[in-house]
Scaffold this motif. Sequence first.
Motif, mmCIF file in Angstrom:
data_model
loop_
_atom_site.group_PDB
_atom_site.id
_atom_site.type_symbol
_atom_site.label_atom_id
_atom_site.label_comp_id
_atom_site.label_asym_id
_atom_site.label_seq_id
_atom_site.Cartn_x
_atom_site.Cartn_y
_atom_site.Cartn_z
ATOM 1 N N PHE A 36 0.882 -1.186 0.180
ATOM 2 C CA PHE A 36 0.053 -0.039 -0.029
ATOM 3 C C PHE A 36 0.941 1.439 -0.128
ATOM 4 O O PHE A 36 1.894 1.351 0.843
ATOM 5 N N ASN A 37 0.703 1.969 -1.191
ATOM 6 C CA ASN A 37 1.703 3.243 -1.120
ATOM 7 C C ASN A 37 0.866 4.495 -1.337
ATOM 8 O O ASN A 37 -0.202 4.659 -2.187
ATOM 9 N N GLY B 14 -2.634 10.938 -3.748
ATOM 10 C CA GLY B 14 -2.557 9.786 -4.642
ATOM 11 C C GLY B 14 -2.091 8.474 -4.166
ATOM 12 O O GLY B 14 -1.491 8.607 -2.989
ATOM 13 N N LEU B 15 -2.750 7.359 -4.949
ATOM 14 C CA LEU B 15 -2.240 6.117 -4.367
ATOM 15 C C LEU B 15 -1.447 5.382 -5.628
ATOM 16 O O LEU B 15 -1.771 5.546 -6.750
ATOM 17 N N LYS B 16 -0.549 4.379 -4.854
ATOM 18 C CA LYS B 16 0.136 3.600 -5.989
ATOM 19 C C LYS B 16 0.055 2.257 -4.981
ATOM 20 O O LYS B 16 1.385 1.840 -4.925
ATOM 21 N N PRO B 17 -0.679 1.378 -5.070
ATOM 22 C CA PRO B 17 -0.571 0.225 -4.500
ATOM 23 C C PRO B 17 -0.294 -0.770 -5.317
ATOM 24 O O PRO B 17 -0.724 -0.803 -6.487
ATOM 25 N N PHE B 18 0.602 -1.905 -5.286
ATOM 26 C CA PHE B 18 0.865 -2.763 -6.047
ATOM 27 C C PHE B 18 0.853 -4.439 -5.236
ATOM 28 O O PHE B 18 1.047 -4.482 -4.272
ATOM 29 N N ASN B 19 0.856 -5.178 -6.362
ATOM 30 C CA ASN B 19 1.458 -6.503 -5.883
ATOM 31 C C ASN B 19 2.732 -6.776 -6.460
ATOM 32 O O ASN B 19 3.062 -6.473 -7.553
ATOM 33 N N ARG B 20 3.765 -7.125 -5.642
ATOM 34 C CA ARG B 20 5.078 -7.164 -6.238
ATOM 35 C C ARG B 20 5.695 -8.711 -5.944
ATOM 36 O O ARG B 20 5.257 -9.170 -4.813
ATOM 37 N N SER B 21 6.282 -9.213 -6.977
ATOM 38 C CA SER B 21 6.679 -10.493 -6.908
ATOM 39 C C SER B 21 8.232 -10.328 -7.283
ATOM 40 O O SER B 21 8.337 -9.836 -8.463
ATOM 41 N N SER C 64 -3.664 1.014 5.372
ATOM 42 C CA SER C 64 -4.310 -0.106 4.194
ATOM 43 C C SER C 64 -5.507 0.602 3.993
ATOM 44 O O SER C 64 -5.914 1.681 4.635
ATOM 45 N N VAL C 65 -6.167 0.291 2.751
ATOM 46 C CA VAL C 65 -7.189 0.955 2.265
ATOM 47 C C VAL C 65 -7.981 -0.068 1.624
ATOM 48 O O VAL C 65 -7.679 -1.028 1.119
ATOM 49 N N VAL D 9 1.263 8.098 6.195
ATOM 50 C CA VAL D 9 1.718 6.826 5.779
ATOM 51 C C VAL D 9 2.206 7.066 4.449
ATOM 52 O O VAL D 9 1.451 7.400 3.332
ATOM 53 N N ARG D 10 3.507 6.524 4.027
ATOM 54 C CA ARG D 10 3.910 6.395 2.755
ATOM 55 C C ARG D 10 4.099 4.899 2.102
ATOM 56 O O ARG D 10 3.330 4.880 0.899
ATOM 57 N N ASP D 11 4.202 3.947 3.131
ATOM 58 C CA ASP D 11 4.373 2.729 2.442
ATOM 59 C C ASP D 11 4.080 1.862 3.647
ATOM 60 O O ASP D 11 4.500 2.054 4.829
ATOM 61 N N ALA D 12 3.217 0.653 3.280
ATOM 62 C CA ALA D 12 2.983 -0.266 4.282
ATOM 63 C C ALA D 12 3.090 -1.707 3.327
ATOM 64 O O ALA D 12 2.289 -2.062 2.413
ATOM 65 N N GLN D 13 4.246 -2.457 3.596
ATOM 66 C CA GLN D 13 4.528 -3.575 2.985
ATOM 67 C C GLN D 13 4.287 -4.731 3.624
ATOM 68 O O GLN D 13 4.982 -5.023 4.832
ATOM 69 N N ARG D 14 3.602 -5.593 3.105
ATOM 70 C CA ARG D 14 3.460 -7.031 3.769
ATOM 71 C C ARG D 14 3.993 -8.130 2.857
ATOM 72 O O ARG D 14 3.772 -8.093 1.751
ATOM 73 N N TYR D 15 4.821 -8.944 3.585
ATOM 74 C CA TYR D 15 5.583 -9.973 2.763
ATOM 75 C C TYR D 15 5.412 -11.468 3.093
ATOM 76 O O TYR D 15 5.699 -12.155 2.417
ATOM 77 N N GLY D 16 4.206 -11.543 4.200
ATOM 78 C CA GLY D 16 4.073 -13.086 4.394
ATOM 79 C C GLY D 16 5.272 -13.706 5.172
ATOM 80 O O GLY D 16 6.476 -13.069 5.507
ATOM 81 N N ARG D 17 5.164 -15.174 5.381
ATOM 82 C CA ARG D 17 6.140 -15.872 6.021
ATOM 83 C C ARG D 17 6.792 -16.730 4.889
ATOM 84 O O ARG D 17 6.333 -16.979 4.000
ATOM 85 N N ASN D 18 8.423 -16.767 5.419
ATOM 86 C CA ASN D 18 8.911 -17.940 4.432
ATOM 87 C C ASN D 18 9.348 -19.185 5.453
ATOM 88 O O ASN D 18 9.683 -19.088 6.404
ATOM 89 N N PHE D 19 9.150 -20.372 4.754
ATOM 90 C CA PHE D 19 9.340 -21.566 5.216
ATOM 91 C C PHE D 19 10.532 -22.347 4.374
ATOM 92 O O PHE D 19 10.402 -22.487 3.176
#
Length: 933
Positions: free
Chosen positions: A233-234, A250-257, A406-407, A915-925
Amino acid sequence: MKNFKPNLIKAAMVAGGIAAGLAPTAYAQDANTTDESVEVIQVSGIRASLQKSQAIKMSETSVVEVITAEDIGKLPDSSIAESLARLPGLAAQRLDGRASSISIRGLGENFSATTFNGREQVSLGDNRGVEFDVYPSEIMNEVVVYKTPEASLMTQGIGGTIDMRTVKPLAFGEQNLSFTLRGEKNDIGQLNPDGEDTGVRGSFSYIDQFNDDTLGVAFAYAHMSSPVNEERFNTWGWPENDDGVAVVGGLKPFNRSSELTRDTFMGVVEWTPNERLKVNIDALYIDFEDEQQLRGPEIPAAWGDAGVTVGTITDGFATTGTIGWIDSPVGAVIRNDITVREADLTAIGANFEYELNDAWVLEFDAAYSQVERRTWSLETYAGSGRGKDDRLPESIDFVFNSDNQSVTLTPDLDYGDDSVIQLGNPQSWGWGNLLDPDSDNDQDGFINTPTVEDELTTLKIAAEHVLDSGMVSSVEFGLYYSDRTKSKKDAGFFLTLPGTLDADGNVIPGAQTAIPSEYRLPNVSLDFLGFGEMVAFDSFRFWQDGNYLEYDSSITDPDRWKNTWEVKEEVTTAFVKANIDTEIGTMPLRGNVGLQVVKTDQSATGYNTRRLADRTLDIQNAEGGDDFTEVLPSVNLIADIADNQVVRLGLARTMSRSRMDRMNASSGELNFDEKVGIWSGSKANPALRPIKADQIDLTYENYYHEEGYFAVALFYKKLEDWQLEVPSLVDTSQLTPPEGFQPAPIGVITQWQNLGDGDIQGGEVSFSFTGAMLSDALEGFGGIVSATFLDSSIEFDLEVPTDTQGNTDVQSFDITVPGLSDEVYNATLYYERAGFEARVSWRSRSDFLGEVSGLSLKRVPVNVKGSDIVDAQISYNFDDSGIAALEGLTVTLQGQNLTDEEFVTNHGLEAGLDVRDAQRYGRNFLLGINYQF
């Protein structure tokens, strides 16, 4: 001379490799004990590594923190950065989901030095700071962090020095083959159709000795393909409307892989043909690629032409409302962006040590390292129409959560329909196409293609003279020379779709291009925003296949020349160090007193630009530099005040060289600011001097057990010649302003300068313990915890204009040090017995001022919200299983970021709702096996 206790001898044996191996043994009884009824406890894994680290920490004359091979290899870490972040006084900043930069006692990567086998390293970034996620943990034998310097440490910083060390095969003492294979899974899922949520890591290492243990070799290869997926969320910013309400700009939310692919080769040859000569040659090669796909809508709001209707207001922020309406559609820009970063790093070094006689030892060291980095950062634009007059009716309702992190967006247009969303610029971004200079609607994308090269050669000649008596046991002295050249070429291209232009090169109103089916990908889900689906295509292949017209931005954009530069440095250091080993009464005292004299010759080249009437640029070469000499004394004293208890005192003057992007010789364009009626611009400063610090460290350490210690440290750094980007006033009365404005007698030129003094002060507490100290039933339990508390202040005075007529006022400012968290906590708890091992690690830091990538990949300062990150691991070693066929096999399950901690930044330099950025990465196993024989 000092009388060491037996347990210290045994710990030192482990540290020196006498009882070493990938699972070294610390004996549970004295060497002369022969009672067979006494149980011998096999100590391996994390316990052995902590013992070894503790022994090195005890033996060093500087204040250090240490990680050994078992620590790095078995903690759930993809690079050494995560392991370093667990040490007392150290903290990491995450970059794209991975720990990358390290701060020492609140001072970030640009204030600390990093060496590889004692030698200064080149870096992938634009500056000196090393990105630690480049270096795999599998190739390192140990890492030593120097918090206090000594004169024989050639590369220093006001924060400290991090020395990464490879194995020495002769000291290792036995043949070893090791294979590791791990699979990786990211639980947030595959967010982009061409992304990955699974990866693989593998390594192989070989260590051996030949010719009656006079020749040793070590080789390691490590491969990693590691995915990171991110829901981001950006926001552009939070301007106030006419009613004083903060509304999202303005908003610039992304999915990043993203996928980090890294192949590393490391080799070491150690040769001792006789008792007097030692030769060590090591080489490192790293092939690094990081590919990131980012997909999402860019939605102009208060800073767009559609406007915002405010609904609910909470704490002065508009938390609900609507962007756009029928007569003024939003014009959301549908982005299919990709960034590819490739780099090759090579480092080779040779060290020769010759014992001339019992009193003299000579040393010669030579090293070369080099890196090339190439980046392609592609933006592509699509939407419901070209320009404001051609968009479909389009509005988007928004609801922010309570912390603005978040939004939920509710659009009235189907952004997953490729008959509605087509390639073309819906926001009238333009002026890249010189064939149609009056058009403001010709930019359908952009690609940044910067390149960085860094090359470093070092030479060292030194000698040590051993004295037979007196308080000084030996004297070391020598010369060190380094020659470094770093350059950056900042290139970028405006992209225009061929179907956008007519035969004369003019923009066709409303022109769009449907996404060709051969590039089309399945839609991307943006359900984490409530946005629904969005069209996706292979934008990088679309660009590679020549489907865009390219216009060189350096023809019209002066910032491209401002960010293109070359910096050269030649450094000559003379040093002398006296090693102390004496007694005061009955109290042993050891340490060193030393001095460095450092002569620096720095120069830079760049460009000055001036905009011409046709919007092109007049480009002139620029150059500059400086030479100076700094004197850096240092004192390290260690008093053994009681059995296994020491007090350390460190006094030193240290320095950190300037960031290289601040030292370039380029200048920006001078512009007239019509809002305030003055001229403004920026220029570089190739004569920047290093930041210096006078520091004092006082530490008490109590090594009460072979597997336990307690330490408390206080430190103070007096800073001077701090670097700040500040405005200077210049005479602009002869410049002609735009029509309708009066000439301004003064203008403002922004430049990096050595300005301001300050301090950093703080304390550290660390405690390592084992359960066996309390009860035999707790054998195998243990842990290490630490806490760091910091405070800082930088003060400076600045002359600022009070109006446009030349009147000024001197104002005083007080800021904090970038990268400093007021509080940092680390804790690792473990259990290890009979081949089974479990551990959990927690690291926490409060808010700090960090850096992230901004427009055109430029680094920008932001407030980073504090975080709490938890990792864990369980493993089983089959050596104690009684199954002969499985001896040497270890199975490991690891979990990273188990609390799914977000990375949050603000536009301002303090935490808040902006807020500028809120980045969620999840968990790694990660599930893996290791086999050794």
